[in-house]
Write a protein that holds these residues in place. Sequence first.
Motif, PDB file in Angstrom:
ATOM      1  N   ALA A  49       0.651   3.494 -11.824  1.00  0.00           N
ATOM      2  CA  ALA A  49       0.075   4.929 -11.385  1.00  0.00           C
ATOM      3  C   ALA A  49       0.198   4.543  -9.559  1.00  0.00           C
ATOM      4  N   VAL A  50      -0.052   3.121  -9.270  1.00  0.00           N
ATOM      5  CA  VAL A  50      -0.499   3.615  -7.623  1.00  0.00           C
ATOM      6  C   VAL A  50       0.945   4.047  -6.890  1.00  0.00           C
ATOM      7  N   ALA A  51       2.101   2.923  -7.239  1.00  0.00           N
ATOM      8  CA  ALA A  51       3.440   2.755  -7.107  1.00  0.00           C
ATOM      9  C   ALA A  51       4.468   4.243  -6.871  1.00  0.00           C
ATOM     10  N   MET A  52       4.288   4.842  -8.104  1.00  0.00           N
ATOM     11  CA  MET A  52       4.445   6.376  -8.361  1.00  0.00           C
ATOM     12  C   MET A  52       3.997   7.225  -7.493  1.00  0.00           C
ATOM     13  N   GLU A  53       2.352   6.984  -7.070  1.00  0.00           N
ATOM     14  CA  GLU A  53       2.635   8.434  -6.426  1.00  0.00           C
ATOM     15  C   GLU A  53       2.128   7.381  -5.149  1.00  0.00           C
ATOM     16  N   LYS A  54       2.432   6.472  -4.227  1.00  0.00           N
ATOM     17  CA  LYS A  54       2.032   6.589  -2.809  1.00  0.00           C
ATOM     18  C   LYS A  54       3.994   5.579  -2.571  1.00  0.00           C
ATOM     19  N   VAL A  55       4.213   5.255  -3.220  1.00  0.00           N
ATOM     20  CA  VAL A  55       6.299   4.910  -2.539  1.00  0.00           C
ATOM     21  C   VAL A  55       6.607   5.615  -2.382  1.00  0.00           C
ATOM     22  N   GLY A  56       6.988   5.899  -0.734  1.00  0.00           N
ATOM     23  CA  GLY A  56       8.054   6.590  -0.583  1.00  0.00           C
ATOM     24  C   GLY A  56       9.569   6.228  -0.635  1.00  0.00           C
ATOM     25  N   HIS A  57      10.293   7.653   0.855  1.00  0.00           N
ATOM     26  CA  HIS A  57      10.858   7.074   1.335  1.00  0.00           C
ATOM     27  C   HIS A  57      11.060   6.553   3.410  1.00  0.00           C
ATOM     28  N   CYS A  58      10.976   5.161   3.951  1.00  0.00           N
ATOM     29  CA  CYS A  58      11.170   5.354   5.213  1.00  0.00           C
ATOM     30  C   CYS A  58      12.124   6.935   5.392  1.00  0.00           C
ATOM     31  N   GLN A  59      11.487   7.004   6.745  1.00  0.00           N
ATOM     32  CA  GLN A  59      11.871   8.369   7.099  1.00  0.00           C
ATOM     33  C   GLN A  59      13.003   7.631   8.468  1.00  0.00           C
ATOM     34  N   GLN A  60      13.247   6.603   8.016  1.00  0.00           N
ATOM     35  CA  GLN A  60      14.295   6.288   9.144  1.00  0.00           C
ATOM     36  C   GLN A  60      15.807   5.661   8.815  1.00  0.00           C
ATOM     37  N   CYS A  61      15.362   4.814   7.568  1.00  0.00           N
ATOM     38  CA  CYS A  61      16.395   4.025   6.782  1.00  0.00           C
ATOM     39  C   CYS A  61      16.522   4.782   5.337  1.00  0.00           C
ATOM     40  N   ARG A  62      14.805   5.280   4.357  1.00  0.00           N
ATOM     41  CA  ARG A  62      15.907   5.589   2.685  1.00  0.00           C
ATOM     42  C   ARG A  62      15.262   4.756   1.689  1.00  0.00           C
ATOM     43  N   THR A  63      15.280   3.524   2.639  1.00  0.00           N
ATOM     44  CA  THR A  63      14.422   2.307   1.443  1.00  0.00           C
ATOM     45  C   THR A  63      13.468   2.368   1.008  1.00  0.00           C
ATOM     46  N   PHE A  64      12.676   1.894  -0.151  1.00  0.00           N
ATOM     47  CA  PHE A  64      11.206   3.127  -0.260  1.00  0.00           C
ATOM     48  C   PHE A  64      10.362   2.205  -0.112  1.00  0.00           C
ATOM     49  N   CYS A  65       9.505   3.148   0.861  1.00  0.00           N
ATOM     50  CA  CYS A  65       8.129   2.261   1.230  1.00  0.00           C
ATOM     51  C   CYS A  65       6.690   2.941   0.724  1.00  0.00           C
ATOM     52  N   GLU A  66       6.060   2.307   1.247  1.00  0.00           N
ATOM     53  CA  GLU A  66       4.527   3.141   1.226  1.00  0.00           C
ATOM     54  C   GLU A  66       3.990   3.984   2.845  1.00  0.00           C
ATOM     55  N   THR A  67       4.919   3.587   3.436  1.00  0.00           N
ATOM     56  CA  THR A  67       4.652   3.486   5.255  1.00  0.00           C
ATOM     57  C   THR A  67       5.880   5.315   5.380  1.00  0.00           C
ATOM     58  N   ASP A  68       4.938   5.416   6.762  1.00  0.00           N
ATOM     59  CA  ASP A  68       6.565   6.286   7.227  1.00  0.00           C
ATOM     60  C   ASP A  68       7.211   5.317   7.341  1.00  0.00           C
TER      61      ASP A  68
END
Lengths: 200, 200
Positions: A49-68
């Motif tokens: 639940a936490v991963a699906m909600e929080k993990v997005g993409h890095c704004q620079q390299c598009r890898t998966f991460c929960e921070t900008d």
Amino acid sequence: MNKFSPLLQQLIDALRILPGVGPKSAQRIALQLLERNRTGAMQLAKALAVAMEKVGHCQQCRTFCETDLCAICSDPRRSDSQSLCIVASSSDQFAIEQTGQFKGRYFVLQGQLSPLDGIGPAELGLDLLQKQLGTGSVQEVILATNPTVEGDATAYYIAEQCKKYQVNVSRIAHGVPVGGDLEYVDGTTLSHAFSGRKPI
Amino acid sequence: MNKFSPLLQQLIDALRILPGVGPKSAQRIALQLLERNRTGAMQLAKALAVAMEKVGHCQQCRTFCETDLCAICSDPRRSDSQSLCIVASSSDQFAIEQTGQFKGRYFVLQGQLSPLDGIGPAELGLDLLQKQLGTGSVQEVILATNPTVEGDATAYYIAEQCKKYQVNVSRIAHGVPVGGDLEYVDGTTLSHAFSGRKPI
């Protein structure tokens, strides 16, 4: 009784979304978790639940991460690097990181060009890539897409785009895998290995 | 980068509790869910949490259910039956139910006797079974444990206990599976098939 109890049946149905899990395996997994590992299953539920909600993409390299910015893009020793390695997925990026060979930055396409599946340049974030190339901070682009038809097409498409920005573009070598046996290597790989031969 | 982002790594570690899922598969599953099916994964998280919290055992037959009595034990057409089928697990019960052959009640051991693993009569709920036999409501006991060493031991142990209560005890037949090929059936099964032969 054609089914298990409602909640158990819901769990079995929900488990079917996992890759490679059919009706029988889903049933086996559900019963095994109930019998032997309820604590672990609760942890899995939370982590999912936490991963699906929080993990997005890095704004620079598009890898998966929960921070900008991901760990690599926010590491000053790497973010100033002028080498950019382009990979198809976060797992490919992880595999390259495991070698410890490459110390530059990444750009994760999160897919490969595949017009029939509706995956075009926009879906791969190539506009973001162009912006980064436009700033002149990148001197070298290494294309590490998969050696498949889609991977090749994606590599050539990006290589074409890079020409505008005067950067060095290279593709990782294709050839016989180390520890492999020549006898069992397919013909295409072997001919790649011949055409890519190097003087010793 | 030796690891993925913290939340993603937590998800990968949590997925390892699933049977047959190693580090590589866990990584593949986590990335695939993030890429393609966040809705399904959220549903799975909910189904897991609810099932682990709510699903317990039927107070009469010990199968998995979230109510006090399971669907079969609370069905008046079946709860009055004098036949009791004893199985090792809910999935065995489900398999028998799928045949539509048996219309009586069940008793689910949720395991098989295995002293080395600390599974004795108490863990299989045999005290509960004895109580039910003591009421005289059971006329026939069908032992449908697995044809393995543990399953055989469990069946003989329960058969011994049943002797006190004057009930008919039988065990499901062992023999050549229907559609099987004699040539490929193992020797033990074949000798069971011979000793259990029936006049036509």
